[in-house]
Scaffold this motif. Structure first.
Motif, PDB file in Angstrom:
ATOM      1  N   ILE A  81       0.839  -1.203   0.000  1.00 54.12           N
ATOM      2  CA  ILE A  81       0.000   0.000   0.000  1.00 54.12           C
ATOM      3  C   ILE A  81       0.873   1.252   0.000  1.00 54.12           C
ATOM      4  N   MET A  82       1.940   1.257   0.789  1.00 62.27           N
ATOM      5  CA  MET A  82       2.832   2.417   0.824  1.00 62.27           C
ATOM      6  C   MET A  82       3.558   2.588  -0.508  1.00 62.27           C
ATOM      7  N   MET A  83       3.837   1.481  -1.198  1.00 65.79           N
ATOM      8  CA  MET A  83       4.465   1.565  -2.508  1.00 65.79           C
ATOM      9  C   MET A  83       3.541   2.267  -3.504  1.00 65.79           C
ATOM     10  N   LEU A  84       2.247   2.016  -3.409  1.00 57.38           N
ATOM     11  CA  LEU A  84       1.295   2.700  -4.284  1.00 57.38           C
ATOM     12  C   LEU A  84       1.311   4.201  -4.037  1.00 57.38           C
ATOM     13  N   PHE A  85       1.388   4.603  -2.766  1.00 55.33           N
ATOM     14  CA  PHE A  85       1.469   6.028  -2.456  1.00 55.33           C
ATOM     15  C   PHE A  85       2.777   6.623  -2.961  1.00 55.33           C
ATOM     16  N   SER A  86       3.864   5.877  -2.839  1.00 55.13           N
ATOM     17  CA  SER A  86       5.160   6.352  -3.330  1.00 55.13           C
ATOM     18  C   SER A  86       5.134   6.520  -4.851  1.00 55.13           C
ATOM     19  N   MET A  87       4.510   5.583  -5.543  1.00 57.97           N
ATOM     20  CA  MET A  87       4.386   5.696  -7.004  1.00 57.97           C
ATOM     21  C   MET A  87       3.560   6.919  -7.368  1.00 57.97           C
ATOM     22  N   HIS A  88       2.505   7.162  -6.640  1.00 56.35           N
ATOM     23  CA  HIS A  88       1.664   8.327  -6.899  1.00 56.35           C
ATOM     24  C   HIS A  88       2.454   9.621  -6.700  1.00 56.35           C
ATOM     25  N   ARG A  89       3.238   9.692  -5.629  1.00 54.26           N
ATOM     26  CA  ARG A  89       4.041  10.880  -5.350  1.00 54.26           C
ATOM     27  C   ARG A  89       5.079  11.101  -6.452  1.00 54.26           C
ATOM     28  N   THR A  90       5.716  10.020  -6.915  1.00 56.85           N
ATOM     29  CA  THR A  90       6.712  10.127  -7.978  1.00 56.85           C
ATOM     30  C   THR A  90       6.073  10.576  -9.284  1.00 56.85           C
TER      31      THR A  90
END
Length: 142
Positions: free
Chosen positions: A95-104
Motif C-alpha cells: 500500500i505504501m508503494m502505491l502512495f510512493s508511485m503516486h508521489r513520484t
C-alpha cells in the motif's frame, strides 16, 4: 421519524454549503479557513501517516495475541507471530508503494512541459513519376 429526516436535510445543506464555499472556489482564504479549503480539496495526504500508525497497532496486536496464544497452542502462536508479521509488513509495504508511485508520478507531471496544441503534420512530398516502359509519361503539350 422526523428527526432522521431533519438530520438528512441538515447533512445535505451542510455538504452543499461546504462545497459551494470551499471546494468550488480558489483558495483566497486565510488562517483556519485556508486550512479547511486545503483539507476539503485534498491538497495534503494524511493516509500515509495513518497507515504507519495502523501498521504499528497491527504489529502490537499480533504480538499480544501471540503471547496469549502461547499458553494454549505453542506452534500456532509462533506461526502467527512470524507469518502474521511478515504478511502485515508485505501488505502495508504494498500500500505504501502505491502512495510512493503516486508521489513520484506527480513530481514527474510537475516537471513536464505544458502540452502544445495539436498541429497537423505537413503532407509528405509525392515522388516524381518515372518514365518506365510499364508507365510511359505522356508527352508535354504546349
Amino acid at each position: 421519524m422526523i428527526l432522521p429526516i431533519l438530520a438528512l436535510l441538515l447533512i445535505l445543506a451542510g455538504g452543499i454549503a461546504l462545497y459551494t464555499l470551499f471546494v468550488r472556489k480558489p483558495n483566497h482564504y486565510h488562517g483556519a479557513a485556508a486550512k479547511l479549503h486545503d483539507f476539503l480539496n485534498f491538497r495534503h495526504a494524511y493516509t500515509e501517516g495513518l497507515l504507519k500508525i495502523l501498521y504499528c497497532m497491527t504489529v502490537a496486536a499480533l504480538a499480544v495475541y501471540s503471547v496469549i496464544l502461547l499458553f494454549f497452542h505453542f506452534f500456532w502462536a509462533i506461526l502467527l507471530f512470524i507469518i502474521g508479521n511478515i504478511a502485515a509488513r508485505l501488505g502495508y509495504e504494498f500500500i505504501m508503494m502505491l502512495f510512493s508511485m503516486h508521489r513520484t508520478l506527480r513530481s514527474i507531471d510537475r516537471k513536464m512541459p505544458e502540452p502544445q496544441p495539436f498541429e497537423q503534420p505537413a503532407p509528405a512530398p509525392q515522388p516524381e513519376p518515372q518514365n518506365t516502359p510499364e508507365n510511359p509519361l505522356p508527352p508535354d503539350q504546349p
